[in-house]
Design a protein around this motif. Sequence first.
Motif, short mmCIF file in Angstrom:
data_model
loop_
_atom_site.label_atom_id
_atom_site.label_comp_id
_atom_site.label_asym_id
_atom_site.label_seq_id
_atom_site.Cartn_x
_atom_site.Cartn_y
_atom_site.Cartn_z
N GLY A 417 112.73 -29.81 -17.37
CA GLY A 417 111.90 -29.43 -18.50
C GLY A 417 110.53 -30.06 -18.45
O GLY A 417 109.55 -29.50 -18.95
N ASP A 420 108.65 -28.46 -14.87
CA ASP A 420 108.36 -27.02 -14.88
C ASP A 420 106.92 -26.73 -15.33
O ASP A 420 106.34 -25.72 -14.94
CB ASP A 420 109.34 -26.27 -15.79
N SER A 457 104.35 -31.95 -22.47
CA SER A 457 105.10 -30.89 -21.79
C SER A 457 105.71 -29.91 -22.78
O SER A 457 105.84 -28.72 -22.47
CB SER A 457 106.20 -31.51 -20.91
N SER A 475 106.95 -26.08 -22.26
CA SER A 475 108.35 -26.08 -21.83
C SER A 475 109.26 -25.78 -23.02
O SER A 475 109.22 -26.48 -24.04
CB SER A 475 108.72 -27.44 -21.23
#
Length: 493
Positions: A417, A420, A457, A475
């Motif tokens: 996570g 990515d 993120s 994410s």
Amino acid sequence: MLLRVRTAVAQLVAGLGAGAGGQPPAEPGEDEGAAAAAADASFCRPAFLQLTAEELRRADDHGGRAVQSPHDGRRRLPWSTGYAEVINAGKSQHNEDQACCEVVFVERRPSPRGRLLSREGSGEPDRGRKGFYFHYWALFDGHAGSGAAVVASRRLHLHICEQLRDLVDILQDPSPPPICLPHDVRAGPTEPLAEDNGEVPNDAVPRFHLEKAVSHESLVIGAIENAFKHMDDEIKRERVSQHLSGGCCALAAIYLMGKFYVANAGDSRAIIIRNGEIIPMSREFTPETERQRLQFLGFLRPELLGKEFTHLEFPRRIQPKELGKKMLYRDQSMNGWAYKKIEEDDLKFPLIYGEGKKARVMATIGVTRGLGDHDLKVFSSNIHIKPFLSCFPEVRVYDLTQYEHCPDDVLVMGTDGLWDVTNDKEVAGVVMEVLTSYEPNDPCRYTMVAQELVVRSRGVLKERGWRLANDKLGSGDDISVFVIPLGGPGNYT
């Protein structure tokens, strides 16, 4: 100061609105069977977070996606480690990531000679606990349920400990490891071994005069590899009785005798950031990165493909009208591409299909190493996928004694996570930005790094979903992050 305010505001916004309720995680002393059985049906988070019931409700809210970290004033993690996590945006009912952080004592296994003396009453066995400690951090990214991830987070370090017990004396002895250990007297009486007096039988010299050098480091790596295998076997044995659903990727870091051993089975990753330099400590195991291993297994054992798949790879699906034509392909022995004449067998679905994050094994799963998944089958078929999934990790070693580390040198561990949407360089930038805004002796600085990595993120919730600062999609997966300082062990309780 601005960074601290921004992080605090992001936390506050994410925490608005509590979701569904939950129950506190089981304490380590509770019955493991009952805890594992309940894990599939309830929401539990790492015990070291020590979340209250209200905090658990916030942690389980897909709408707010509040970032969770260990609280100041509660138990500090070893080495002042930073940790942060956040639930997914709705892809699964609960957060299927799990984490563990422990300091484990490895007690030396009683020697055969010591047990024999004790049994015969002719001497005193060694008294006191002799052994060593290791520090342990691990992330488990669950899929198709949290059962495998939960039990692995509670048991993998114990399997590592068990595998290291035979090595307590060997690892503390600078001389090369013995090729063969003494017989275990529990196996029954045996003739005296030549090794007892340090001599090799004369008739063995001509045939076995060459011995492969084995390092202490490789013994630790082997112990970790075997521990992963035993963990996977335990999940297989207990998956029905203990409701251990799905599988999980596993990323573990073990600090032992001045070295970090980073073991990865899956698509989680770890990097070291040292004086601004980025040192990869793992790689992702996906259908693309392990194409040749998977194809080779399909080539050797075509029965595993169930007459529905081909081990060959083509740039795209083949149409029946293309039979007899020549098309690009590659097999288990090829890195490049070549042309072959299309045959009837080539019309089968490829073992590996898709590219990047969309690549799948047998159109089902996007990771090729991990724990669990013993019951995973191809959709609407009886073809098991587990034979193609390896539970063995790749272990990389980093020797802390070879460098003088400053407080800003860290090991960052994260589930996919994080990676990515955030690359290594961006992670290193966040690490340096946050650490420079705190005093080097501030124990909270690493937690703040972990929180900032998760917040950036995840992004901010807008009309078009969770968005990053550049307005790209954030994410939507579970995100879990450890930030471990390499400057040396901190105080822990």
